[in-house]
Design a protein around this motif. Structure first.
Motif, short mmCIF file in Angstrom:
data_model
loop_
_atom_site.label_atom_id
_atom_site.label_comp_id
_atom_site.label_asym_id
_atom_site.label_seq_id
_atom_site.Cartn_x
_atom_site.Cartn_y
_atom_site.Cartn_z
N ASP A 92 27.65 48.57 54.06
CA ASP A 92 26.39 49.26 53.82
C ASP A 92 26.54 50.76 54.09
O ASP A 92 25.58 51.51 54.02
N GLN A 93 27.77 51.18 54.40
CA GLN A 93 28.06 52.59 54.63
C GLN A 93 28.70 53.17 53.37
O GLN A 93 29.66 52.63 52.84
N GLN A 94 28.17 54.30 52.87
CA GLN A 94 28.73 54.89 51.67
C GLN A 94 30.10 55.49 51.94
O GLN A 94 30.52 55.68 53.08
N GLN A 95 30.81 55.79 50.85
CA GLN A 95 32.09 56.47 50.96
C GLN A 95 31.93 57.76 51.76
O GLN A 95 30.84 58.34 51.82
N TYR A 579 34.39 47.22 40.84
CA TYR A 579 34.46 48.53 41.47
C TYR A 579 33.27 48.72 42.41
O TYR A 579 32.34 47.92 42.44
N LYS A 580 33.31 49.80 43.19
CA LYS A 580 32.24 50.15 44.10
C LYS A 580 31.42 51.30 43.51
O LYS A 580 31.91 52.07 42.70
N ARG A 581 30.17 51.41 43.96
CA ARG A 581 29.31 52.50 43.46
C ARG A 581 28.43 53.01 44.58
O ARG A 581 28.24 52.35 45.60
N GLY A 582 27.89 54.21 44.35
CA GLY A 582 27.12 54.86 45.40
C GLY A 582 25.77 54.23 45.66
O GLY A 582 25.29 54.24 46.79
N TYR A 583 25.14 53.67 44.62
CA TYR A 583 23.76 53.24 44.81
C TYR A 583 23.62 51.81 45.32
O TYR A 583 22.50 51.33 45.48
N ALA A 584 24.71 51.11 45.55
CA ALA A 584 24.61 49.74 46.06
C ALA A 584 25.79 49.45 46.99
O ALA A 584 26.90 49.94 46.75
N PRO A 585 25.56 48.65 48.04
CA PRO A 585 26.65 48.39 48.99
C PRO A 585 27.61 47.31 48.53
O PRO A 585 28.71 47.20 49.07
N ASP A 586 27.24 46.53 47.53
CA ASP A 586 28.10 45.44 47.10
C ASP A 586 29.05 45.90 45.99
O ASP A 586 28.93 46.99 45.45
#
Length: 805
Positions: A92-95, A579-586
């Motif tokens: 739940d922590q962003q990059q 892939y990962k994205r900024g607007y969601a933790p999953d």
């Protein structure tokens, strides 16, 4: 001075080779016409080692930064490519975002007052301020494209120099993509995440296309005309820069070689004269008799070597690979080398787990290899320009490419628009010579762009590549661009874009995800009735089980099949890898491979759409895949993907049926429809599929009912490239039964260990997903053996020796 001509391919800057810094002394001086010493061909040094890094400190640039014992915080010694923080896969922590510093102490041998010394950055995310010995030299804004810093006047010869880069990857609305990370559908990570090179050369040199900064100029520019199987004309434009204080004369020699190293054609110019701080352009026209044409099936590459000569001596050299091919987009049709072609594509984000963008050239190649292995002939570089190493792999493997400027659902102020336009031009200047690139996405994806911006973006590409053939822009809005590239979900079922009637090429750049996620359930409304959203979506992790993976594959099949009903010249699914994205933790999990590059069922659906005759690189050979685990909970309706004519399904050695491909509303337009079998009842044992071509067995696949966990199996991801120095590779540990069958429901915690010139990156121990656990192995400069081990409670350990060369 002569005016330039044009060129086309990928510039591999190799002026004399890559040496250690000590080799700079090999540029022995020789008498020159202007009184200063003439240097040998330039030396390019890999500048990736012995950097120092610090983050989360005082962001002020002070004199202490340039002292070996000074500066804020505790400096860590790192090598490039580098990311500021090892990023967790799901959190739940962003990059990480913030300001970081990179610095490097180095020496350049004493070498007179005139040599040109530059530092070439492959990319830096995303605002870089570069200092040398305390003096700020340059700011570069933009995280995906290269920039060069000329340090010729500031560098101290035979003394220690300190290069400092201040990097800021915080949200910035004037730096494309511009949208704040918390609302962005991808991550942009940080760091000096591509290669950095130190270049020492003569002050009379072949310029760099991006640094030169003018349309259709700089470096090498290749362009083909009159292409046929009998002959082709290659135009090679070379720009030579004079950075001396006197007039200079030079000749340019261009030589074309085939793959065997045999000379095919050459040209030698008359001497051109260049005033101080000016450039000259030389055009060569080379005729290629009976050329080997480049295509996805036969990606044949020639090599162009261009040399600058003064007084008969070579003073600079560049080389690049090139492919002879023609492309023509038209309404409802696409031809490559005069032959009809359907684009069967995917989208790719370049990120890796843990390391973000900071991966090796070999890792870039392996991604391209997997895309080709999965049956695709096209890839869209969503939503930014990729690594040059990835594009070179596409050239070599036979993947057509849409190169894309950074952008996603955001348009900023005038400064943002200016920076976006510069990105478009720099992208074309860097990548213009790749035969794989057939579309330039000079549009900000899913962004409401003003018409004047779209007009200017389209015009910029054609100014950079001012040719009447083989140059096509594209954009998601049906306005200024040569090719219209909407996503399927931008319109609704049941027709989507199948009734598009304009006289313009149409390519569906995304499909298969969103229309099964939020808007509707495709066309299969009856089957989807009453299902939960999670059961109908294309966003399925490998660990969600065979039903979920089968649903995802069916979604892609249905959408891909339907796309043939309209005028589109091809399509690209969303997408290749999770892939990962900024607007969601999953994890965004609609990839046909997971974030660790392990394939899902849908991977093999697409693989079945290619072949069954192997291409030049061995892709597309006869195949079969059973989309089922064959457990007591498995469906007795068994789907087999194959590119062959018939398939026989056997259970424990007895034939269930032998049949032709399916003929349903979801498969009637496919190149190779699946084979769906009904097994009367589950029985433990072995399912075996035998695929026939022209009546003869051509491929087989098996599924065995898994037993109890017995041991671990270790492997690593080769995908066309063995592990090399300064590489990153995926290491996989599988939980298997006594027969080596993977247990698809195993979730054991597995611990990895490595001995040798390598380190492990990532969660460790890590739980298996669908029976497989993954860790990243990062190798160093050393060669030799690396010993890998994996352990889990209650199971014997596994080991694997990996040789680094």
């Amino acid at each position: 001075m002569p005016v330039p001509s044009q060129l086309s391919t990928a510039v591999l800057r190799s002026c004399g080779g890559i040496f250690l810094l000590a080799a700079l002394g090999q540029c022995a001086g020789q008498p020159g016409t202007s009184g200063h010493r003439t240097k040998a061909p330039a030396v390019i040094t890999n500048f990736n080692q012995d950097w120092q890094f610090v983050k989360d400190v005082d962001t002020t640039v002070t004199a202490a930064l340039f002292a070996k014992t000074g500066g804020p915080g505790q400096w860590a010694t790192v090598s490039l490519p580098h990311t500021p923080r090892i990023e967790p896969v799901v959190t739940d922590q962003q990059q990480w975002q913030g300001v970081s510093f990179y610095r490097k102490f180095f020496r350049v041998p004493s070498d007179g007052p005139y040599p040109r010394v530059t530092v070439e950055f492959g990319a830096a995310m995303h605002t870089a301020d570069v200092y040398l010995n305390g003096q700020r030299l340059q700011r570069h804004m933009g995280g995906y494209l290269p920039f060069t810093v000329d340090i010729s006047k500031q560098v101290k010869y035979s003394e220690e120099n300190c290069l400092v880069v201040r990097l800021d990857n915080r949200d910035n609305p004037v730096v494309p993509p511009g949208k704040p990370l918390k609302g962005l559908d991808f991550n942009f990570y940080g760091g000096l995440y591509r290669t950095v090179k130190l270049r020492l050369c003569n002050p009379l040199y072949i310029s760099d296309a991006v640094q030169a900064g003018h349309a259709a100029g700089g470096g090498l520019l290749l362009h083909y005309e009159n292409i046929s199987s009998e002959s082709a004309t290659l135009h090679v434009q070379t720009e030579v820069q004079n950075n001396t204080s006197e007039d200079q004369n030079a000749q340019v020699r261009t030589v074309l070689f085939n793959e065997k190293g045999k000379e095919v054609a050459r040209g030698l110019s008359e001497a051109i004269s260049m005033a101080p701080a000016a450039f000259g352009q030389v055009k060569h026209q080379l005729t290629i008799a009976q050329p080997q044409l480049w295509s996805p099936e036969q990606p044949y590459l020639y090599r162009v070597v261009v040399e600058v000569l003064r007084d008969g001596k070579v003073i600079d050299r560049q080389q690049t690979t090139t492919g002879v091919r023609s492309i023509k987009f038209a309404a409802k049709t696409l031809t490559l080398n005069g032959q009809p072609l359907r684009l069967r594509g995917t989208n790719r984000h370049q990120e890796y787990p843990y390391l973000g963008y900071a991966i090796s050239d070999n890792a870039q190649y392996r991604d391209a290899w997997k895309i080709k292995d999965a049956g695709f002939n096209f890839v869209r570089c969503s939503h930014y320009p990729p690594s040059p190493a990835f594009l070179q792999a596409c050239d070599e493997l036979g993947l057509l490419v849409m190169d894309s400027t950074p952008g996603w659902q955001f348009f900023g102020n005038e400064e943002f628009a200016k920076n976006s336009m510069q990105n478009i031009r720099d992208m074309v200047r860097r990548d213009r010579n790749h035969p794989s690139i057939v579309l330039w996405e000079a549009a900000l994806n899913e962004t409401d762009m003003p018409k004047p911006f779209m007009d200017a973006a389209h015009r910029a590409v054609h100014e950079e590549l001012p040719f009447t053939e083989n140059v096509y822009t594209c954009g998601w809005l049906d306005y200024a661009y040569d090719v219209f590239i909407p996503a399927r979900q931008h319109l609704k079922a049941p027709d989507y874009f199948n009734k598009y009637a304009k006289d313009k090429p149409l390519f569906l750049c995304e499909y298969g995800d969103w229309e099964y996620y939020a808007h509707n359930a495709g066309f299969n409304q009856t089957a989807f009735s009453g299902l939960k959203e999670s059961e109908r979506t294309s966003r399925q992790l490998r660990g969600q089980g065979e039903r979920a993976l089968a649903q995802q594959a069916l979604n892609f099949q249905e959408a891909h099949n339907d796309n043939f009903r309209g005028p589109a010249v091809g399509d690209a699914n969303w997408l290749m890898f999770d892939y990962k994205r900024g607007y969601a933790p999953d994890i965004e999990s609609s990839g046909v491979g997971d974030i660790f590059r392990l394939p899902k069922f849908a991977y093999y659906f697409y693989q079945s759409q290619y072949g069954p005759v192997a291409d030049r690189n061995g892709f597309g050979k006869p195949m079969a895949f059973i989309a089922n685990y064959w457990q007591p909970t498995s469906a007795t309706q068994v789907v087999v993907y194959s590119n062959c004519d018939e398939v026989e399904l056997q259970l424990n050695g007895k034939a269930v049926a032998r049949q032709r491909p399916d003929a349903t509303a979801f498969s009637d337009r496919l190149a190779r429809a699946p084979f769906t079998f009904k097994v009367p009842a589950f029985a433990p044992g072995t399912l075996r599929a035998v695929a026939y071509r022209n009546g003869k067995p051509a491929a087989t696949a098996e599924r065995r009912t898994p037993g109890a966990a017995h041991h671990l199996q270790l492997s690593y991801d080769r995908s066309g490239r063995d592990a090399g120095q300064q590489d990153v590779v995926f290491v996989y540990a599988a939980v298997v039964d006594v027969n080596g069958t993977v247990l698809p429901e195993a979730t054991a915690a597995i611990r990895f260990a490595a001995q040798g010139h390598a380190e492990l990156v990532g969660d460790n121990p890590v739980r298996a997903e669908a029976g497989m656990a993954t860790v990243l192995l990062k190798t160093g400069l050393g060669s030799g053996a690396v010993q890998l081990t994996a352990t889990a409670d209650g199971l014997p350990s596994a080991s694997l020796k990996l040789t680094i060369r």
